[in-house]
Design a protein around this motif. Sequence first.
Motif, PDB file in Angstrom:
ATOM      1  N   GLU A 120       0.827  -1.206   0.000  1.00 30.94           N
ATOM      2  CA  GLU A 120       0.000   0.000   0.000  1.00 30.94           C
ATOM      3  C   GLU A 120       0.862   1.257   0.000  1.00 30.94           C
ATOM      4  O   GLU A 120       0.582   2.221  -0.729  1.00 30.94           O
ATOM      5  N   LEU A 121       1.910   1.238   0.811  1.00 30.73           N
ATOM      6  CA  LEU A 121       2.772   2.409   0.888  1.00 30.73           C
ATOM      7  C   LEU A 121       3.546   2.635  -0.404  1.00 30.73           C
ATOM      8  O   LEU A 121       3.678   3.776  -0.866  1.00 30.73           O
ATOM      9  N   LEU A 122       4.058   1.569  -0.991  1.00 36.76           N
ATOM     10  CA  LEU A 122       4.785   1.723  -2.245  1.00 36.76           C
ATOM     11  C   LEU A 122       3.863   2.226  -3.357  1.00 36.76           C
ATOM     12  O   LEU A 122       4.279   3.027  -4.205  1.00 36.76           O
ATOM     13  N   THR A 123       2.609   1.805  -3.340  1.00 35.80           N
ATOM     14  CA  THR A 123       1.638   2.322  -4.297  1.00 35.80           C
ATOM     15  C   THR A 123       1.412   3.815  -4.068  1.00 35.80           C
ATOM     16  O   THR A 123       1.387   4.607  -5.013  1.00 35.80           O
ATOM     17  N   PHE A 124       1.268   4.207  -2.803  1.00 36.57           N
ATOM     18  CA  PHE A 124       1.099   5.619  -2.463  1.00 36.57           C
ATOM     19  C   PHE A 124       2.289   6.438  -2.950  1.00 36.57           C
ATOM     20  O   PHE A 124       2.133   7.578  -3.399  1.00 36.57           O
ATOM     21  N   MET A 125       3.480   5.841  -2.872  1.00 38.01           N
ATOM     22  CA  MET A 125       4.705   6.536  -3.294  1.00 38.01           C
ATOM     23  C   MET A 125       4.894   6.528  -4.809  1.00 38.01           C
ATOM     24  O   MET A 125       5.852   7.084  -5.316  1.00 38.01           O
ATOM     25  N   GLY A 126       3.981   5.871  -5.542  1.00 41.24           N
ATOM     26  CA  GLY A 126       4.120   5.769  -6.988  1.00 41.24           C
ATOM     27  C   GLY A 126       5.139   4.741  -7.424  1.00 41.24           C
ATOM     28  O   GLY A 126       5.700   4.827  -8.530  1.00 41.24           O
ATOM     29  N   LEU A 127       5.363   3.718  -6.570  1.00 35.33           N
ATOM     30  CA  LEU A 127       6.404   2.720  -6.841  1.00 35.33           C
ATOM     31  C   LEU A 127       5.843   1.301  -6.938  1.00 35.33           C
ATOM     32  O   LEU A 127       6.582   0.337  -6.745  1.00 35.33           O
ATOM     33  N   ALA A 128       4.566   1.181  -7.233  1.00 36.16           N
ATOM     34  CA  ALA A 128       3.957  -0.150  -7.290  1.00 36.16           C
ATOM     35  C   ALA A 128       4.666  -1.058  -8.286  1.00 36.16           C
ATOM     36  O   ALA A 128       4.794  -2.271  -8.058  1.00 36.16           O
ATOM     37  N   ASP A 129       5.151  -0.464  -9.388  1.00 34.87           N
ATOM     38  CA  ASP A 129       5.804  -1.269 -10.417  1.00 34.87           C
ATOM     39  C   ASP A 129       7.283  -1.513 -10.127  1.00 34.87           C
ATOM     40  O   ASP A 129       7.974  -2.166 -10.914  1.00 34.87           O
ATOM     41  N   ARG A 130       7.762  -1.035  -8.972  1.00 36.28           N
ATOM     42  CA  ARG A 130       9.175  -1.190  -8.637  1.00 36.28           C
ATOM     43  C   ARG A 130       9.389  -2.052  -7.399  1.00 36.28           C
ATOM     44  O   ARG A 130      10.529  -2.232  -6.961  1.00 36.28           O
ATOM     45  N   GLU A 131       8.305  -2.605  -6.845  1.00 37.27           N
ATOM     46  CA  GLU A 131       8.433  -3.288  -5.564  1.00 37.27           C
ATOM     47  C   GLU A 131       9.299  -4.537  -5.630  1.00 37.27           C
ATOM     48  O   GLU A 131       9.876  -4.945  -4.625  1.00 37.27           O
TER      49      GLU A 131
END
Length: 218
Positions: A120-131
Amino acid sequence: MIQVRNIRKSFGSLEVLKGIDLDIERGKVVSIVGASGAGKTTLLQIMGTLDKADSGSVIIDGIDVMRLSDAKRSAFRNKHMGFVFQFHQLLPEFTALENVMMPALIGGDSRRDARRRAGELLTFMGLADREGHKPNELSGGEKQRVAVARALVNRPDVVFADEPSGSLDTLNKQELHRLFFDLRDQLGQTFVIVTHDDQLADLADRKICMQDGLIITM
């Protein structure tokens, strides 16, 4: 939220903090500025329980953290505080998602809950595709956003940041600064930030200036 009273700290014969009194409100972005050697980082580390003062008290939500045992202080730090440093300090062998999950796992969360919150946090940070990427596969700005997500994963009361944009170029620096204020606005997050960046310091809700171990304006 945070009450600092008469904090003193010396290293040998050098007195670095000379009786600091400070109150920090919840849900604010607070910057601490001053020349090198003013005592900014030492104060931040004492508030964050990473170092001990020689005397005085640090009270966070009614708890005097300086009176806690080492084990209880460590547990308090993991649950109530997050940290962002100038250099991201991500673990190179783990992915972005795994790095963000780490404090939650240390705090006793299940792997499933830690993974959900980190995602959820990585998505909020705009990094969903980089997890799934490891730190060496991320840009400098992406690494720092991962570091911010890691700092937030345990829903801390306060995030302490020490020169968080010091290693970034202008564009990534501006994006990181915007992120702090988005987190304040959307999550009510409290930030205490040591910085030499005038732009960030001036944007803060409150700017604290230090000189020679003392607060001179706030």
